[in-house]
Design an enzyme around this catalytic site. Structure first.
Site, PDB file in Angstrom:
ATOM      1  CB  SER A 184      -1.041  -0.074   1.324  1.00 47.81           C
ATOM      2  OG  SER A 184      -0.395   0.239   2.213  1.00 47.81           O
ATOM      3  CE  LYS A 224      -2.933   2.648   4.197  1.00 48.32           C
ATOM      4  NZ  LYS A 224      -2.211   0.989   4.375  1.00 48.32           N
TER       5      LYS A 224
END
Length: 144
Positions: free
Chosen positions: A65, A102
């Protein structure tokens, strides 16, 4: 060592060494340059990568990701829990029982977790989420 689906955490081992040899010249990524006049010194990766030993941990990335930010599967992250998490920082977060890494997007009281891969969705944090920003990523260690 503590494992989750996305990250495996490691604490710092006290290494009492004198560091590794460091060649104090720029290494050309283009044409080779003469290395006759290089200066050899010692460098400690602990001193280079760790600013606050008590608040620093390592975690290994699992997943894709964050590939757009240069964080690839199996990379080793250096995470400092003493750094204030702010907009645009890459952070390790605990979200609803799982750790994830993230980019933080903060606008006023709103927080989003932004992946750096278009195949993954942006996550909007709501009051229903069990959410903690666990630490800020300061470095990534890669194997080539």
């Amino acid at each position: 060592m503590e494992a989750s689906k996305a990250l495996t955490f490691f604490s710092i081992k006290d290494l009492k060494n004198e560091g590794s040899v460091y060649i104090d010249i720029g290494i050309s990524a283009g044409f080779p340059s003469p290395a006759d006049d290089f200066k050899e010194t010692r460098i400690s990766l602990d001193e280079e990568l760790i600013k606050n030993k008590e608040a620093t941990f390592f975690a290994r990335v699992s997943g894709q990701s964050m590939i757009g930010a240069g964080l690839d599967d199996n990379d080793l992250l250096v995470i400092d829990r003493s750094i204030e998490p702010t907009n645009n920082k890459i952070a390790v977060c605990f979200l609803d029982g799982e750790f994830t890494v993230k980019r933080l997007r903060v606008e006023g009281v709103n927080v989003w977790l932004q992946p750096e891969n278009p195949d993954y969705p942006v996550i909007k944090i709501t009051k229903e989420n069990n959410f903690v920003i666990w630490g800020v990523v300061t470095s990534v260690i890669k194997k080539v």
